[in-house]
Design a protein around this motif. Sequence first.
Motif, PDB file in Angstrom:
ATOM      1  N   PRO A 324      -9.616  -2.587 -11.429  1.00 35.57           N
ATOM      2  CA  PRO A 324     -10.988  -3.041 -11.182  1.00 35.57           C
ATOM      3  C   PRO A 324     -11.182  -3.278  -9.685  1.00 35.57           C
ATOM      4  N   LYS A 325     -12.387  -3.051  -9.231  1.00 32.86           N
ATOM      5  CA  LYS A 325     -12.666  -3.158  -7.791  1.00 32.86           C
ATOM      6  C   LYS A 325     -12.227  -4.496  -7.214  1.00 32.86           C
ATOM      7  N   SER A 326     -12.346  -5.534  -8.040  1.00 31.47           N
ATOM      8  CA  SER A 326     -12.048  -6.863  -7.509  1.00 31.47           C
ATOM      9  C   SER A 326     -10.570  -7.007  -7.152  1.00 31.47           C
ATOM     10  N   GLU A 327      -9.711  -6.143  -7.696  1.00 29.64           N
ATOM     11  CA  GLU A 327      -8.280  -6.281  -7.433  1.00 29.64           C
ATOM     12  C   GLU A 327      -7.803  -5.362  -6.316  1.00 29.64           C
ATOM     13  N   GLY A 328      -8.712  -4.607  -5.775  1.00 29.96           N
ATOM     14  CA  GLY A 328      -8.347  -3.700  -4.695  1.00 29.96           C
ATOM     15  C   GLY A 328      -7.657  -4.385  -3.523  1.00 29.96           C
ATOM     16  N   PRO A 329      -8.178  -5.543  -3.093  1.00 31.82           N
ATOM     17  CA  PRO A 329      -7.600  -6.174  -1.895  1.00 31.82           C
ATOM     18  C   PRO A 329      -6.140  -6.553  -2.036  1.00 31.82           C
ATOM     19  N   ILE A 330      -5.632  -6.621  -3.254  1.00 32.52           N
ATOM     20  CA  ILE A 330      -4.228  -7.012  -3.431  1.00 32.52           C
ATOM     21  C   ILE A 330      -3.304  -6.111  -2.615  1.00 32.52           C
ATOM     22  N   SER A 331      -3.633  -4.836  -2.636  1.00 30.38           N
ATOM     23  CA  SER A 331      -2.730  -3.903  -1.974  1.00 30.38           C
ATOM     24  C   SER A 331      -2.982  -3.826  -0.470  1.00 30.38           C
ATOM     25  N   ALA A 332      -4.112  -4.366  -0.016  1.00 27.50           N
ATOM     26  CA  ALA A 332      -4.481  -4.195   1.386  1.00 27.50           C
ATOM     27  C   ALA A 332      -3.431  -4.792   2.315  1.00 27.50           C
ATOM     28  N   ARG A 333      -2.975  -5.997   1.950  1.00 31.11           N
ATOM     29  CA  ARG A 333      -2.042  -6.687   2.830  1.00 31.11           C
ATOM     30  C   ARG A 333      -0.748  -5.879   2.997  1.00 31.11           C
ATOM     31  N   ALA A 334      -0.298  -5.323   1.883  1.00 32.88           N
ATOM     32  CA  ALA A 334       0.943  -4.551   1.950  1.00 32.88           C
ATOM     33  C   ALA A 334       0.770  -3.298   2.800  1.00 32.88           C
ATOM     34  N   LEU A 335      -0.389  -2.680   2.684  1.00 25.13           N
ATOM     35  CA  LEU A 335      -0.629  -1.483   3.490  1.00 25.13           C
ATOM     36  C   LEU A 335      -0.650  -1.833   4.968  1.00 25.13           C
ATOM     37  N   VAL A 336      -1.270  -2.971   5.293  1.00 23.53           N
ATOM     38  CA  VAL A 336      -1.313  -3.381   6.697  1.00 23.53           C
ATOM     39  C   VAL A 336       0.094  -3.643   7.210  1.00 23.53           C
ATOM     40  N   ARG A 337       0.944  -4.169   6.344  1.00 21.56           N
ATOM     41  CA  ARG A 337       2.320  -4.423   6.755  1.00 21.56           C
ATOM     42  C   ARG A 337       3.019  -3.132   7.182  1.00 21.56           C
ATOM     43  N   LEU A 338       2.691  -2.051   6.493  1.00 17.23           N
ATOM     44  CA  LEU A 338       3.350  -0.782   6.805  1.00 17.23           C
ATOM     45  C   LEU A 338       3.025  -0.310   8.227  1.00 17.23           C
ATOM     46  N   LEU A 339       1.976  -0.880   8.823  1.00 18.34           N
ATOM     47  CA  LEU A 339       1.616  -0.444  10.174  1.00 18.34           C
ATOM     48  C   LEU A 339       2.674  -0.831  11.196  1.00 18.34           C
ATOM     49  N   ARG A 340       3.616  -1.681  10.792  1.00 23.66           N
ATOM     50  CA  ARG A 340       4.689  -2.013  11.721  1.00 23.66           C
ATOM     51  C   ARG A 340       5.793  -0.952  11.696  1.00 23.66           C
ATOM     52  N   SER A 341       5.683  -0.026  10.788  1.00 21.82           N
ATOM     53  CA  SER A 341       6.769   0.929  10.581  1.00 21.82           C
ATOM     54  C   SER A 341       6.697   2.077  11.598  1.00 21.82           C
ATOM     55  N   HIS A 342       7.460   3.123  11.362  1.00 21.62           N
ATOM     56  CA  HIS A 342       7.512   4.282  12.252  1.00 21.62           C
ATOM     57  C   HIS A 342       6.135   4.937  12.390  1.00 21.62           C
ATOM     58  N   THR A 343       5.945   5.661  13.484  1.00 24.60           N
ATOM     59  CA  THR A 343       4.620   6.252  13.723  1.00 24.60           C
ATOM     60  C   THR A 343       4.201   7.197  12.610  1.00 24.60           C
ATOM     61  N   GLU A 344       5.150   7.947  12.063  1.00 23.18           N
ATOM     62  CA  GLU A 344       4.786   8.888  11.009  1.00 23.18           C
ATOM     63  C   GLU A 344       4.203   8.140   9.815  1.00 23.18           C
ATOM     64  N   VAL A 345       4.851   7.026   9.488  1.00 21.51           N
ATOM     65  CA  VAL A 345       4.370   6.223   8.374  1.00 21.51           C
ATOM     66  C   VAL A 345       2.998   5.666   8.714  1.00 21.51           C
TER      67      VAL A 345
END
Lengths: 1033, 415
Positions: A324-345
Amino acid sequence: MLSTASGTMSNNGSYKNDWTPGGMEPDYSIDPASGGFFHSDYKKHDDLKEMLDSNKDSLKLEAMKRIIGMVAKGRDASDLFPAVVKNVVSKNIEVKKLVYVYLVRYAEEQQDLALLSISTFQRALKEPNQLIRAGALRVLSSIRVSMIVPIVMLAIRDAAADMSPYVRKTAAHAIPKLYSLDQEQKPELITVIQKLLADRTVLVVGSAVMAFTEVCPERVDLIHQVFRKLCTLLVDVDEWGQVVIVNMLTRYARTQFADPNLHDKDGDSERPFYDSGSDVSEKASPPALDPDHRLLLRSARPLLQSRNAAVVMAVAQLYHHCAPKSEGPISARALVRLLRSHTEVQSVVLDSIASISCQNKGTFEPYLKSFFIRTSDPTRIKLLKLDILTNLATESNVSVILRELQTYISSSDKQFVAATIQAIGRCACSISEITDSCLNGLVILLSNKDEAVVAESVVVIKRLLQTQAADPKEIIMHMTRLLDSITVAQARAAILWLLGEHSAGVPRIAPDVLRKLAKTFSDEHDIVKLQVLNLAVKLYITNPEETKLLCQYVFNLARYDQNYDIRDRARLLKQFTQNQSGKIASQATRIFLATKPAPLLQSQFTGRERLQLGSLSHYINTRAAGYEPLPSFPEHPPPSEVRDVEPIAVMQEAKSTKSDKSQSKKKLFLWESEVSSAPSSSSGSSSSSSGSESSDEEATTESDDQSSEPGTNKQKEETESSSEESESSSSESEEESSGEQSDQEKDNVKKPVPETKLNDNKPKSNLDLLLDLDDIPITPIMTPSLGGFLTPLNNPTPNLASPIQVVPPSFIPTKGIELLDRINGQGLSITYRFTRNPHLFSSSMVNISLTFTNTSHDDITDIQLGKKNLAAGTSIHEFMSITLLSPNCSLAGTLGIDFNDSTNPANLEILSSKGSSNVHIKPNIGELMRPVTMSEEIFVTEQSRLKGMNEHTANISLASTNDLSEKVFRAANVAVCPSTKQNTLRFAGQSLTSSSLILITTVIKEEQVAITVNCEKMIIGSMLLNELKLVFK
Amino acid sequence: MIHSLFIINSSGDVFLEKHWRSVVSRSVCDYYLEAQRANPNDVPPVIATPHHYLISIQRGGVSLVAVCMQEVPPLFVIEFLHRVVDTFQDYFSDCTESVIKENYVVVYELLDEMLDNGFPLATESNILKELIKPPNILRTIANTVTGKSNVSDSLPTGQLSNIPWRRTGVKYTNNEAYFDVVEEVDAIIDKAGVTVFAEIQGYIDCCIKLSGMPDLTLSFMNPRLFDDVSFHPCVRFRRWEAERVLSFIPPDGNFRLMSYHISSQSVVAIPIYVRHNLSIKTGEQGRLDVTVGPKQTLGRAVEGVKIEILMPKCILNCCLTSNQGKYNYDPVSKILHWDIGRIDVTKLPNIRGSVSIATGANTSEINPSINVHFTINQLAISSLKVNRLDMYGEKYKPFKGVKYITKAGRFQIRM
């Protein structure tokens, strides 16, 4: 730094002796252009061959290492194939491994030679060591030779039922390999996949799902039964398996569950009509999800904390597409965390975030600052971040974003600056409050010294003014004033174009600008000149009185310009200024002053939602090969009952837990506490979730109730396929005492063979039960005794034990063959004869009747066997020694020899009072079998299984076809099988030692006989065929 | 999945290739090399060619290019390739062209174990090390004498267990468990010294040498600090959800237990400040003056300070004097390195002097940026504290230690 250096040094030292002078080094530095290349190359291969042929493992290893070096370097080493393939039998594990690597690489090119190695793998498939079994299967299935398809199929089927989960995992990996080799195997592979999907070991499940998605992703029905199991096991599966499972379940969810946002969409459109109060009440009662849908989302959620970016991404796309749309933000934080990873990621993740942020601003708004750009970011990342920042712009945060964008403009990266200015334009476009300030800012940028900045700003201003309904007068006046100071041609041209478009708004200024430009016309850049001409025509149309002369002057200048484009344009446009009455001129207003459509300012990521998030296709924004679009949610989801697990599976689980108390405890700990309590402790505990949990519990209690064992009902269950029936059978056996149960348990473990085989065809069987036992560490101990039984080639017959029956021989040769003539035997002569009856000592022995005759005039005493010189694997059962043989008397003896399915002669020494003499017995291949019979149906299925290399055919012309079967019987100890086809005769036999089936089919076609011999042992098949040919001739 | 893998060195030579599903000609790498030539530092991770998709990573001067034929999650491949490089680094302590060439046999054996038919098979370092022993001098000598090989002939026990990351039968005489809490400060600070964006990225790296099968529990004084966490697979997620403690059976040796993220809720302390002034005008000598000082360090010394200033293109050379540390200016990459070391609070490090500017250069729009590196020992800038470490399942008493370090992550100051 120092430590790394010393580390390399030590490596250097350690591997020095692997690098023989002239070995690897020239491989890397070789110059193909040099003349000696081919020569030296050839020579070097010669010495490699020599090394491979040597007896020393160290030399072989050395040679293999050098060959692997050549393979790694991409150089052709295929001419060494014959020399290398011989070493597949090497005892040295490292040599073996390297040979495997080589074989997989070149087998496709050297198919015939590759076949030589097959039997080695077949033997290795029965090894007690699971690593060797798995390795053999890996290589066997990796050899891309279509001839061995039946062998691989057989191996996969057996490995899928192996005791070791590691071997089963390998079997799952082998399935896509075989499928790519031969698509026709699909139906059979699907049954194997189904079995592997039902596996309870986490090691296997991930690979099984991988095989499923590669071979039969359309068979959703296979998933129903395992859906809940997959969800609960998800946390424990290895990370790569998690990715595959989550992706597969996303698809599954899209076909099986109702759209969770169905009600939301209605709500969205109606939202303006509700006041805030009613909005809250609406949120309080979200549409209830299917409990299984909820289970999936809940069990995937912990994976967002995985260290593996691919897992996080897979879960994020699951939430994006199925939650459901309301649960979308759950994954947002984890995706932002991946921005610390390698450039390809970063690049891939930002790409996905950009796509999400296009559709749904709210999700990533809290993380706005994470997308701020650093000068050290690569351009690709900068552009993606810029796009996201622009997508996220709202009235409340736009000031922050604009301040950032301002600092970016002074970057030295031109592409980035241009994109920044466009981003400002997009912000201005989407948020009306800031449009004016943005425009002003952009106008200021017009005086930038940087051409790119100016050009981009002008273009953006132009677009903005086009999209704006507001009066652009102010800005145009400002830009006109700048015209004197701006030197960049593009910018000047863009200003002139704007002026022409909006000349009606600034009636005083436009003619004056034209006047000024007429003065400097000859010094202007070409594109500016063209725009001057445009402006002139437009002014002439709107305001002919003031500009007619000026216009003519400009056209005259243009007419004699050096550039032909400008002369052309002048000639074209002149038609509108001179000849007012012309047909073209009357349409001038429509041609020049038409309202032009405003260019669309939007993210380049709009429209990507049609592609699955995080997929390759999404990243490259086109459908990649093999991409299947995500199905949209069904309007009426299929019933959820299909996912109710059949009680039979639960029952087996319960049984295996009961059988061993300590183990059951361990099991419970492992999978209850590790897995299924995950959802319970995640404390979502919403009303919808509790439903599924309670149903789970029900299932477990059910299993406790039905704690009977299916062992006694083996026969029954084998024949039963439906769950209901087996359920009833289990309840019948409930009364059985538990003491008996443990006994049967033992039985089960000890002789799983017939069951295993029988169950091959049936996916639901108590084989699963056996598989469950393999978590016990005693597996390796059990394996040696079982290894032989489980393997395919050793005895494929037990699985057909009942339908195939051994029958008495149809023909018994009466003529004896001389073993020892009387001269060599100094009066003792011996003849032998194959009786074609089973030997009493062992069924795998050939029964040979010996006749001893004394042709001398003295008694011969103490006739017995002396030294036996036997080939490996053969054994002998001696005849009774004869104490006395009178002259001219004959005595008989019986000898049993197990030839181990080979025609190697048995060399024997016969001792007697007359001395010793050496004899040898050489059997015909036709004697090394026992006759069996079976129904035609089974014959045909068995035959179809033994195709490819296992089939040998020949055509023979025949004088008379009358005594065909007799001839066959003469050649081989086989029996007739029924055949409904005319002119077709079928014979069947079994090799004595390995009990491999031997099938002979003869088809008579006018004077010709087509003989087909099918046998698992290729050698037997081909030798038998030769012998049959001899007999027929 | 992955069809083939090519490893390419910095000069564009394919020096190792391995094929799984089918043999793909190495000429497919030309697409990659072309993209690399066009933009050496910014090669797209996914390149679509007519028949193949190239997914690549660049690390340590080598590029790993995976060839795929069909739809596959790109992150799946990228993550795997990074895992391959991690494994090489684990085995050979480095992953460069020469190291790979030197150990090509082990590399090939590793690749063969890690990928089966293009699908990952065994990627856990502990398992791989049991299958294929890492090379070292002692073992090589022993192998030559005894005739043994580096390749194991039995399946690693971990592969079948529910804890594949730990092997059985581990034994140490000294049982030790060390935890390094490393925090990296990521920040962007604008011209005026205002913090535009700051967050903390933390890691807990462990070195655990414990015998048997220890079950550890690590708890924090202030676990509420964490915004976002990710764990090694060994951490029991439910315990964390419920009690905010890390409960795990550790792998043997070095590994990263968790990484965390602290950003939104708490104000991130910035431990260092840089006062800078750069004035340049066309046709004149410019002046540069930079001073570095500590800020909010809770009394700890700031060490290992290094400053990198990315100068605008128009600056030809610098003539500076510093009261502490050494500096050098690379006129090609336009980077000024200044290695300061430890900051002495009584005499703040300063560098000043003149810069020469190219004639006729456009100096109106320049914004150099400063990258700052520093280390502060004995301090976790987020004030995170480990409360206690308990061990269950084994009888002995381990030696425990926790170390805190704060470092600069992507710490950038705009000038």
